[in-house]
Scaffold this active site. Structure first.
Site, PDB file in Angstrom:
ATOM      1  N   SER A  36       0.820  -1.211   0.000  1.00  9.50           N
ATOM      2  CA  SER A  36       0.000   0.000   0.000  1.00  9.50           C
ATOM      3  C   SER A  36       0.853   1.259   0.000  1.00  9.50           C
ATOM      4  CB  SER A  36      -0.863  -0.012   1.265  1.00  9.50           C
ATOM      5  OG  SER A  36      -1.333   1.283   1.546  1.00  9.50           O
TER       6      SER A  36
ATOM      7  N   GLU B 144       0.393   3.578   1.818  1.00  5.67           N
ATOM      8  CA  GLU B 144       0.562   3.964   3.227  1.00  5.67           C
ATOM      9  C   GLU B 144       1.936   3.552   3.756  1.00  5.67           C
ATOM     10  OE1 GLU B 144      -1.335   5.632   5.707  1.00  5.67           O
ATOM     11  OE2 GLU B 144      -2.334   6.386   3.932  1.00  5.67           O
TER      12      GLU B 144
ATOM     13  N   TYR C 230      -1.241   0.656  10.496  1.00  8.62           N
ATOM     14  CA  TYR C 230      -1.600  -0.022   9.243  1.00  8.62           C
ATOM     15  C   TYR C 230      -0.404  -0.009   8.277  1.00  8.62           C
ATOM     16  CZ  TYR C 230      -3.518  -0.706   4.613  1.00  8.62           C
ATOM     17  OH  TYR C 230      -3.723  -1.163   3.338  1.00  8.62           O
TER      18      TYR C 230
HETATM   19  O1  G4F Z   1     -10.840   6.913   2.290  1.00  8.43           O
HETATM   20  P1  G4F Z   1      -9.807   6.947   3.332  1.00  8.43           P
HETATM   21  O2  G4F Z   1     -10.177   6.442   4.674  1.00  8.43           O
HETATM   22  O3  G4F Z   1      -8.574   6.149   2.717  1.00  8.43           O
HETATM   23  P2  G4F Z   1      -7.034   6.050   3.130  1.00  8.43           P
HETATM   24  O4  G4F Z   1      -6.830   6.347   4.575  1.00  8.43           O
HETATM   25  O5  G4F Z   1      -6.261   6.893   2.184  1.00  8.43           O
HETATM   26  O6  G4F Z   1      -6.712   4.513   2.932  1.00  8.43           O
HETATM   27  C1  G4F Z   1      -7.088   3.773   1.794  1.00  8.43           C
HETATM   28  O7  G4F Z   1      -6.096   3.858   0.794  1.00  8.43           O
HETATM   29  C2  G4F Z   1      -4.801   3.350   1.163  1.00  8.43           C
HETATM   30  C3  G4F Z   1      -3.870   3.499  -0.016  1.00  8.43           C
HETATM   31  O8  G4F Z   1      -4.249   2.669  -1.046  1.00  8.43           O
HETATM   32  C4  G4F Z   1      -4.905   1.890   1.579  1.00  8.43           C
HETATM   33  F1  G4F Z   1      -3.712   1.465   1.994  1.00  8.43           F
HETATM   34  C5  G4F Z   1      -5.928   1.742   2.682  1.00  8.43           C
HETATM   35  O9  G4F Z   1      -6.105   0.370   2.975  1.00  8.43           O
HETATM   36  C6  G4F Z   1      -7.249   2.327   2.219  1.00  8.43           C
HETATM   37  O10 G4F Z   1      -7.729   1.571   1.133  1.00  8.43           O
HETATM   38  O11 G4F Z   1      -9.260   8.431   3.532  1.00  8.43           O
HETATM   39  C7  G4F Z   1      -8.850   9.236   2.448  1.00  8.43           C
HETATM   40  C8  G4F Z   1      -8.626  10.669   2.907  1.00  8.43           C
HETATM   41  C9  G4F Z   1      -7.767  10.796   4.164  1.00  8.43           C
HETATM   42  O12 G4F Z   1      -6.833  11.845   3.966  1.00  8.43           O
HETATM   43  C10 G4F Z   1      -8.740  11.201   5.249  1.00  8.43           C
HETATM   44  O13 G4F Z   1      -8.157  12.018   6.244  1.00  8.43           O
HETATM   45  O14 G4F Z   1      -9.887  11.232   3.249  1.00  8.43           O
HETATM   46  C11 G4F Z   1      -9.765  11.990   4.432  1.00  8.43           C
HETATM   47  N1  G4F Z   1     -11.070  12.085   5.069  1.00  8.43           N
HETATM   48  C12 G4F Z   1     -11.735  13.256   5.306  1.00  8.43           C
HETATM   49  N2  G4F Z   1     -12.890  13.015   5.919  1.00  8.43           N
HETATM   50  C13 G4F Z   1     -11.829  11.076   5.525  1.00  8.43           C
HETATM   51  C14 G4F Z   1     -12.983  11.658   6.058  1.00  8.43           C
HETATM   52  N3  G4F Z   1     -11.630   9.729   5.508  1.00  8.43           N
HETATM   53  C15 G4F Z   1     -12.617   8.938   6.017  1.00  8.43           C
HETATM   54  N4  G4F Z   1     -12.462   7.589   5.972  1.00  8.43           N
HETATM   55  N5  G4F Z   1     -13.773   9.486   6.560  1.00  8.43           N
HETATM   56  C16 G4F Z   1     -13.998  10.845   6.604  1.00  8.43           C
HETATM   57  O15 G4F Z   1     -15.045  11.307   7.114  1.00  8.43           O
END
Ligand code: G4F
Length: 324
Positions: free
Chosen positions: A127, A129, A151
């Protein structure tokens, strides 16, 4: 006939990969948790339509004995290790199950393949990450890793293990370093699906607010069905290598909001509430991938634009809710 074993077959990537392999004439086997069979309507939703074409095995992926039994039964020629705890948590609530799911499970699988099916080609799902607080952008296969979340640390440890099995035990193990990839099968805890499903509800009068964290956070978002094509291509190469899979284009959560609300003809601002409690630690350098190696070696290309992905997700969620 090629025989593939997929861990995490019921997830977003696992289900698209199973479809791709079936279309290519593979015999497809997948591992699911016992709980999935207790609630198949929800937990096997992504693979309901292909359940009759694949073989499901119940197993605990972090349990060596359980994995060994499945490998010796299936004797796969290709194994795709996709199962993991994939939500990036910055809280310290359940680190031990995260490490078990992401690291111990990878060890169980690699050790089992080495003992029981050493000719089997293995794909490991790494990933972006693992780059974490990257020092440069975009990142490629040579960029230093600097994970910030448990993670990311668990994925990086498993990635090193995969490399170790490749270099010291001569297994064919290829690793993808995948950036965010989305679709209408994405889990609801991820920001893209949270937005598409809430926009659909707002459009249908079932909801009137959307609470988010940092909407200026940026991500390199691609289309999940494209990313499983890259996984498959990695195992068809002469030698096992690591590949960054990404679009190379950054968008903010705000961009996603604008696109998603525009699908239903609304402005995002009156409906969106930013809650600083959901903010994550500072993301200084945005994670953006340089997939040139995949383009040159695998001839891999993303097929959908950001706008097309957002539209597909919102339209899918509207249709899903209308059916209900
Ligand atoms: O959708 P996210 O939770 O994805 P994140 O953390 O980037 O992780 C995903 O992608 C990674 C890379 O491929 C993988 F390794 C991992 O397993 C997963 O598939 O968050 C994306 C962005 C972040 O910057 C977060 O801070 O969205 C921002 N965000 C803003 N508001 C939010 C929110 N994320 C989530 N989940 N929920 C919110 O309300």
């Amino acid at each position: 006939m090629k025989r593939a074993l997929i861990t995490g077959i019921a997830g977003q990537d696992g289900s698209y990969l199973a479809e791709l392999l079936l279309a290519n004439g593979y015999e497809v086997h997948g591992i699911v948790r016992r709980e999935a069979l207790e609630d198949p309507h929800h937990r096997l939703l992504n693979i309901q339509h292909i359940l009759r074409d694949i073989k499901i095995h119940v197993g605990a992926i972090d349990n060596h004995l359980s994995i060994y039994k499945i490998i010796s039964l299936v004797r796969p020629s290709e194994c795709y290790h996709l199962a993991s705890s994939s939500f990036v948590s910055y809280s310290f609530e359940d680190e031990s199950s995260l490490l078990a799911n992401n690291f111990t499970a990878t060890h169980a699988l690699l050790a089992g393949i080495k003992e029981l099916a050493p000719e089997c080609r293995v794909y490991f799902a790494g990933s972006s990450e693992m780059f974490g607080d990257a020092r440069i952008s975009p990142q490629n296969e040579s960029t230093s890793f600097n994970p910030r979340s448990v993670y990311g640390i668990s994925k990086l440890a498993a990635f090193h293990l995969a490399r170790n099995y490749r270099e010291h035990h001569k297994l064919f193990v290829a690793a993808g370093i995948l950036y965010n990839h989305e679709s209408s099968r994405r889990g609801y805890q991820f920001v893209t699906r949270k937005i598409s499903s809430t926009v659909a509800k707002i459009h249908l009068g079932l909801e009137n607010r959307l609470e988010l964290g940092n909407i200026d956070a940026q991500r390199d978002w691609g289309y999940a069905p494209d990313y499983v094509v890259a996984m498959h291509a990695m195992l068809q190469q002469e030698k096992p290598e690591d590949f960054v899979i990404a679009t190379g284009v950054l968008h903010s959560v705000r961009d996603f909001l604008i696109e998603a609300f525009s699908v239903v003809g609304l402005d995002y601002e009156p409906y969106t509430y930013v809650n600083p409690d959901h903010f994550r630690p500072g993301e200084v350098v945005p994670l953006c991938g340089d997939a040139n190696k995949a383009r040159n070696v695998l001839h891999w290309r993303p097929t959908k634009t950001f706008g097309q992905i957002v539209r597909e997700m919102v339209e899918f969620d509207i249709a899903r809710l209308e059916k209900k």
